[in-house]
Design an enzyme around this catalytic site. Structure first.
Site, PDB file in Angstrom:
ATOM      1  N   ASP A   1       0.878  -1.287  -0.017  1.00  0.00           N
ATOM      2  CA  ASP A   1      -0.119   0.078   0.034  1.00  0.00           C
ATOM      3  C   ASP A   1       1.122   1.148   0.036  1.00  0.00           C
ATOM      4  OD1 ASP A   1      -2.108  -1.652   0.039  1.00  0.00           O
ATOM      5  OD2 ASP A   1      -2.845  -1.290   2.043  1.00  0.00           O
ATOM      6  N   GLY A   2       2.046   1.164   0.675  1.00  0.00           N
ATOM      7  CA  GLY A   2       2.995   2.341   0.366  1.00  0.00           C
ATOM      8  C   GLY A   2       3.425   2.682  -0.831  1.00  0.00           C
ATOM      9  N   HIS A   3       3.785   1.631  -1.874  1.00  0.00           N
ATOM     10  CA  HIS A   3       3.848   2.021  -2.910  1.00  0.00           C
ATOM     11  C   HIS A   3       2.679   2.618  -4.047  1.00  0.00           C
ATOM     12  CE1 HIS A   3       6.888  -1.275  -2.368  1.00  0.00           C
ATOM     13  NE2 HIS A   3       7.917  -0.507  -2.879  1.00  0.00           N
TER      14      HIS A   3
ATOM     15  N   LYS B   1      10.130   6.724   3.487  1.00  0.00           N
ATOM     16  CA  LYS B   1      10.407   5.748   4.066  1.00  0.00           C
ATOM     17  C   LYS B   1      12.106   5.327   3.987  1.00  0.00           C
ATOM     18  CE  LYS B   1      10.549   1.233   5.354  1.00  0.00           C
ATOM     19  NZ  LYS B   1      11.687   0.574   4.583  1.00  0.00           N
TER      20      LYS B   1
ATOM     21  N   SER C   1       7.000  -2.310   4.333  1.00  0.00           N
ATOM     22  CA  SER C   1       8.102  -2.416   3.780  1.00  0.00           C
ATOM     23  C   SER C   1       8.093  -3.762   2.892  1.00  0.00           C
ATOM     24  CB  SER C   1       9.231  -2.763   4.595  1.00  0.00           C
ATOM     25  OG  SER C   1      10.501  -3.290   4.096  1.00  0.00           O
TER      26      SER C   1
END
EC number: 6.3.2.1
Length: 290
Positions: free
Chosen positions: A39-41, A158, A194
């Site tokens: 979800d970060g990407h 990050k 991550s």
């Protein structure tokens, strides 16, 4: 959404995209990744969507930034799931070169970043890492932005030191690329998302939040009235994390703009706490601006 493998195919796809036909338009927004997307990407991809006329994401596991004992061969390749996530996020073009497409011959010409910025912290514990990062990012920037004359690239906070190194590279080479930072996405318990979180066992995953907690505690202690010297606070943070079963590489407070130790009396809002530590066989990194 279309997928291309080679640099000529990518440049042709960008030129042919409907958004590039409008007067004064045609500037790409770009999000580089190594795949195994979380979800970060996807948050970075969504952030990039309004920043250009054509949205490009790359998926390439870059051998040059892995040390010989690291996880290049075992790094997860999740192609179909990655493409589905990118398409749902509004990506126009996925650039997924094979190693032979991006490195058709041995890469003997490499970028050597500023050692004051790149040989500390991650660069100290992973020598050569930022040479690999800068070399591949310069290649990707050339592939994506050459025809358009520039555009926007989004990198996550990050990987804080990587963001600073890329910004310095863009500045030093006067590249026509605006580097935009994306906030770190976190799980409900505070763990930074991550790709390597998937290596954690169930017990390790429950414990992994201790890294972000250690950084918060370090930042709070550094801001307390009459705080001890930073070196003492950092040493205490390292000892605490080690007592919890981690093998820490560093927990430190630095100036945001150059990642050097802060001067006495540094103002709030100019600092960042950074940490890297191994839990079992998995090495995690995190940071906290304050």
């Amino acid at each position: 959404m279309i997928t291309v493998r080679t640099i000529p195919e990518l440049r042709a796809a960008i030129a042919a995209h409907p958004g590039t036909g409008r007067p004064g338009k045609g500037r790409p927004a770009f999000v580089p990744t190594m795949g195994n997307l979380h979800d970060g990407h996807i948050a970075l991809v969504r952030q990039a969507r309004p920043l250009g006329d054509v949205l490009v994401a790359s998926i390439f596991v870059n051998r040059l930034q892995f040390l010989p004992y690291e996880d290049f061969d075992s790094y997860p390749r999740t192609w179909e799931a990655d493409c589905a996530k990118l398409e749902a996020a509004g990506c126009d073009i996925v650039f997924a070169p094979r190693e032979s497409d991006l490195y058709p011959e041995p890469q003997t010409f490499k970028l050597q970043p500023d050692p004051q910025l790149a040989d500390i912290l991650e660069g100290h514990f992973r020598p050569g890492f930022f040479t690999g990062v800068c070399t591949v990012v310069m290649k990707l920037f050339s592939a994506v932005f050459f025809a358009s004359g520039g555009g926007t690239a989004v990198f996550g906070k990050k990987d804080y030191q990587q963001l600073m190194v890329i910004r310095r590279m863009v500045q030093q080479f006067a590249l026509p690329v605006e580097v935009v930072a994306g906030e770190t996405a976190r799980a409900d318990d505070g763990l930074a998302l991550s790709s390597r979180n998937g290596y954690l066992s169930t017990a390790e995953r429950a414990q992994a939040v201790q890294l972000s907690a250690a950084l918060r505690a370090l930042a709070q202690a550094a801001q307390a009235p009459g705080a001890p010297p930073l070196a003492a606070l950092e040493q205490q943070a390292l000892q605490t994390l080690a007592q919890q079963g981690w093998a820490p590489d560093y927990l430190t407070v630095r100036q945001r703009h150059d990642l050097q130790p802060p001067a006495a009396g540094a103002a709030a809002g100019t600092l960042v706490a950074l940490g890297a530590a191994r839990l079992g066989s998995t090495r995690l990194i995190d940071n906290l601006e304050f």
